[in-house]
Design an enzyme around this catalytic site. Structure first.
Site, PDB file in Angstrom:
ATOM      1  N   GLY A 132       1.263  -1.091  -0.212  1.00  0.00           N
ATOM      2  CA  GLY A 132      -0.529  -0.387   0.259  1.00  0.00           C
ATOM      3  C   GLY A 132       1.185   1.010   0.086  1.00  0.00           C
ATOM      4  O   GLY A 132       1.732   1.024   0.125  1.00  0.00           O
ATOM      5  N   GLY A 135       2.735   6.006   4.114  1.00  0.00           N
ATOM      6  CA  GLY A 135       1.551   6.445   5.473  1.00  0.00           C
ATOM      7  C   GLY A 135       0.439   6.358   5.456  1.00  0.00           C
ATOM      8  O   GLY A 135      -0.944   6.867   6.026  1.00  0.00           O
ATOM      9  N   GLY A 137      -0.155   3.640   7.822  1.00  0.00           N
ATOM     10  CA  GLY A 137      -0.673   2.921   8.964  1.00  0.00           C
ATOM     11  C   GLY A 137      -0.331   1.199   8.120  1.00  0.00           C
ATOM     12  O   GLY A 137      -0.726   0.413   9.205  1.00  0.00           O
ATOM     13  N   LYS A 138       0.766   0.985   7.160  1.00  0.00           N
ATOM     14  CA  LYS A 138       0.639  -0.824   7.689  1.00  0.00           C
ATOM     15  C   LYS A 138       1.655  -1.268   8.430  1.00  0.00           C
ATOM     16  O   LYS A 138       1.315  -2.213   9.475  1.00  0.00           O
ATOM     17  CB  LYS A 138       2.308  -1.012   6.498  1.00  0.00           C
ATOM     18  CG  LYS A 138       0.763  -0.699   5.018  1.00  0.00           C
ATOM     19  CD  LYS A 138       2.125  -0.870   3.876  1.00  0.00           C
ATOM     20  CE  LYS A 138       3.815  -0.077   3.536  1.00  0.00           C
ATOM     21  NZ  LYS A 138       2.905   1.092   2.644  1.00  0.00           N
ATOM     22  N   THR A 139       2.814  -0.010   9.198  1.00  0.00           N
ATOM     23  CA  THR A 139       3.708  -0.554  10.341  1.00  0.00           C
ATOM     24  C   THR A 139       2.653  -0.148  11.650  1.00  0.00           C
ATOM     25  O   THR A 139       2.400  -1.475  12.649  1.00  0.00           O
ATOM     26  CB  THR A 139       4.849   0.429  10.568  1.00  0.00           C
ATOM     27  OG1 THR A 139       5.433   0.722   9.277  1.00  0.00           O
ATOM     28  CG2 THR A 139       5.415  -0.059  11.656  1.00  0.00           C
ATOM     29  N   GLU A 359      -7.052  33.214 -12.539  1.00  0.00           N
ATOM     30  CA  GLU A 359      -7.138  31.901 -11.714  1.00  0.00           C
ATOM     31  C   GLU A 359      -8.527  32.263 -11.755  1.00  0.00           C
ATOM     32  O   GLU A 359      -9.655  31.127 -11.781  1.00  0.00           O
ATOM     33  CB  GLU A 359      -6.863  32.788 -10.482  1.00  0.00           C
ATOM     34  CG  GLU A 359      -5.097  32.946 -10.416  1.00  0.00           C
ATOM     35  CD  GLU A 359      -4.687  31.155 -10.519  1.00  0.00           C
ATOM     36  OE1 GLU A 359      -5.431  29.966 -10.504  1.00  0.00           O
ATOM     37  OE2 GLU A 359      -3.026  31.315 -11.076  1.00  0.00           O
ATOM     38  N   HIS A 362      -9.484  30.169 -14.683  1.00  0.00           N
ATOM     39  CA  HIS A 362      -9.915  29.416 -13.971  1.00  0.00           C
ATOM     40  C   HIS A 362     -11.079  28.059 -13.015  1.00  0.00           C
ATOM     41  O   HIS A 362     -12.017  27.002 -13.350  1.00  0.00           O
ATOM     42  CB  HIS A 362      -9.280  28.106 -12.887  1.00  0.00           C
ATOM     43  CG  HIS A 362      -7.508  28.252 -14.021  1.00  0.00           C
ATOM     44  ND1 HIS A 362      -7.156  27.755 -15.135  1.00  0.00           N
ATOM     45  CD2 HIS A 362      -6.243  28.764 -13.559  1.00  0.00           C
ATOM     46  CE1 HIS A 362      -6.129  27.859 -15.275  1.00  0.00           C
ATOM     47  NE2 HIS A 362      -5.201  28.245 -14.554  1.00  0.00           N
TER      48      HIS A 362
HETATM   49 ZN    ZN Z   1      -3.082  29.099 -14.803  1.00  0.00          ZN
END
Ligand code: ZN
Length: 547
Positions: A132, A135, A137-139, A359, A362
């Site tokens: 996976g 970060g 949570g395997k451990t 902006e 967008h």
């Molecule tokens: Zn842009």
């Protein structure tokens, strides 16, 4: 001798012998001294400190020489530490990955019922591979399995096995398994956890030169794992990896080795809610915080990311002398982690205006045309290498995108360019990042996803370039440009039709510098009658399962 004392003896053999020898020497010294005349006795006593200092000095010289010449430096002396922690992780501490927990519980049952299983002749668990992204949570999960099954847990990161010196890696593996066997002897079982196992578990290379040491280490691991079969003790090896299974050496995945796998993915909406609840109880936070909204805002984030966000929010609150963490701090933390720290640059009024319109371009496309994404924030405060940003993400996690979504992504990317052109008549080089994104998307649609319009369907990138005819290439590239210009046309039309709203967004951005989700929604809803806000509604209706 019972099992526990025998285990104590095996673990502390060396210490016990040394203490015994010292004790004997002291006894001999006392007996010898009492036989001497008082002058000689004093003389011997007086010389003792000098002898001790000399012995200590020569020991230091010897050890440093040894490590310098034989092991390549002092720092390596204590590298092969095997940590056997007293882990105490309960199921309740593992949050946000409910489905995986069920599988882990099954593993615990297998570990607990080993004797029963052996009697019935069932398959015994030897190796478990957890796959996976980082970060997730395997451990933690491995520790929880150990705690819940009541088994000792020793761990090591696979990168620690990689040494330049031949044989060191495999001797570390031997040590690790030896320790596990001793622990298993005392407790009935033991878990060995090897993190980042891809560091030694990659497919073996059979070339001369590099990689030979990794091969030796891997071979040793295979030998040790096969040896477990004949042991009466139960040792389970757990490996964790971020890499996909396909990079692992097939020998590792064979039956009797890592033949059981657990896939740990990023948490879903509910998982993220649980995670926020859990981490927010650990800090001083406003009780009004809407956890489900936070969960929606953090699509694709891992448990570690969420922990990080809450910690960062606490830091921001502390810096500003606030007692409670509110939405504001968490929102700032998410941005800081995703986009970097704010950076005040002095821009001319003309440039600020252009960025604001860019902006807003967008933003407009996202509001009107994007079927799945919501805008969480628009900003004209510069960070890292961008002068502004529109932060958006899907309302829930998606694992594939259809043609409409891909087209919408291209349109969003072109929104900045179109707005600059419409408002100022000239465009800037600030569009380069947007163009890269849009071009790559259009290219992939045609070359790889079969979404071009002239009958060339398939993934053409798997064919070597020299085997594709010039004519086909030309067709494909033309189709890419068709998609590109269609998208641009649509965006331009939208922006000029809705010019009033574009101006409104730009003005708001110039004034406030940042617009939050709520503010954007507010402006959008008050300025656009319902019959024109159609993209999202149509999409949700169409994507509802028909059955
Ligand atoms: Zn842009």
């Amino acid at each position: 001798m019972n099992r526990k004392t025998r285990m104590f003896w095996m673990l502390n053999k060396v210490k016990i012998i040394i203490i015994g020898v010292i004790f004997l020497l002291v006894v001999f010294a006392i007996v010898g001294m009492s036989a001497l005349e008082s002058f000689y006795r004093r003389l011997t006593m007086a010389q003792m400190p000098v002898h001790l200092i000399m012995a200590g000095f020569s020991a230091v010289v010897f050890v440093s020489m040894y490590s310098l010449f034989l092991r390549g430096g002092m720092t390596k002396i204590n590298r092969d530490k095997i940590s056997s922690e007293n882990v105490n992780v309960k199921w309740d501490d593992v949050i946000g990955i409910e489905e995986v927990k069920e599988e882990a519980k099954e593993v615990v049952e297998l570990l607990k019922d080993r004797t029963k299983l052996t009697k019935i002749g069932g398959k015994i668990l030897r190796g478990l591979l957890m796959v996976g992204p980082p970060g997730c949570g395997k451990t933690l999960l491995a520790k929880a399995i150990a705690t819940e099954a009541g088994i000792p847990f020793i761990s090591m990161a696979a990168s620690e096995f990689n040494e330049i010196f031949v044989g060191v890696g495999s001797s570390k593996i031997r040590k690790l398994f030896k320790k596990a066997r001793i622990l298993a002897h005392g407790h009935g079982a033991c878990i060995i956890f090897i993190d980042e196992i891809e560091a030694i578990g990659r497919q073996r290379t059979f070339s001369f030169g590099g990689g030979q040491e990794t091969n030796n280490t891997l071979n040793q691991l295979l030998v040790e794992m096969d040896g477990l079969k004949d042991d009466k003790m139960s040792i389970v090896v757990m490996g964790a990896t971020n890499a996909s299974e396909s990079v692992m050496d097939p020998a590792l995945l064979r039956p009797g080795r890592f033949d059981r796998k657990i896939y740990i993915g990023k948490p879903g909406l509910e998982g993220r809610e649980e995670l926020f609840k859990y981490y927010l109880t650990k800090v001083n936070c406003d009780s009004e915080i809407d956890v489900s909204r936070l969960a929606r805002k953090t699509v694709y984030k891992s448990p570690a990311d969420i922990e990080n966000i809450v910690k960062e929010a606490a830091l921001i609150a502390a810096r500003e002398d606030r007692e409670l963490i509110t939405h504001r701090e968490i929102s700032a933390a998410i941005e800081r982690i995703d986009m970097g720290i704010k950076h005040k640059r002095k821009m001319t009024e003309q440039e600020r205006r252009r960025v604001a319109y860019h902006e807003s371009g967008h933003l407009m496309v996202l509001c009107f045309l994007h079927p799945t994404d919501d805008v969480f924030k628009a900003s004209i405060i510069s960070r890292k290498d961008s002068l502004g940003a529109v932060h958006h993400q899907p309302r829930e996690e998606l694992f594939t995108s259809d043609r409409n979504q891909l087209m919408a992504n291209i349109q969003v990317a072109l929104g900045g360019y179109a707005a600059e052109e419409l408002v100022f008549g000239v465009t800037s080089n600030g569009v380069v990042g947007d163009f890269q994104k849009a071009m790559a998307e259009a290219h992939n649609m045609v070359w790889r996803f079969g979404m071009g319009g002239n009958g060339h369907i398939g993934d053409f990138t798997v064919i070597p370039p020299e085997q594709i005819s010039e004519k086909t290439k030309e067709h494909l590239n033309n189709e890419t440009m068709v998609i590109f210009s269609k998208c641009l046309k649509k965006v331009k039309k939208l922006l000029s039709d809705e010019r009033a709203l574009l101006d409104k967004f730009a003005a708001e951005l110039l004034q406030k510098e940042e617009l939050e989700y709520d503010e954007i929604e507010e402006i959008f809803k008050t300025h656009v009658p319902e019959d024109r806000r159609t993209a999202k509604k149509k999409y949700t209706a169409a994507s509802e399962p028909s059955s």
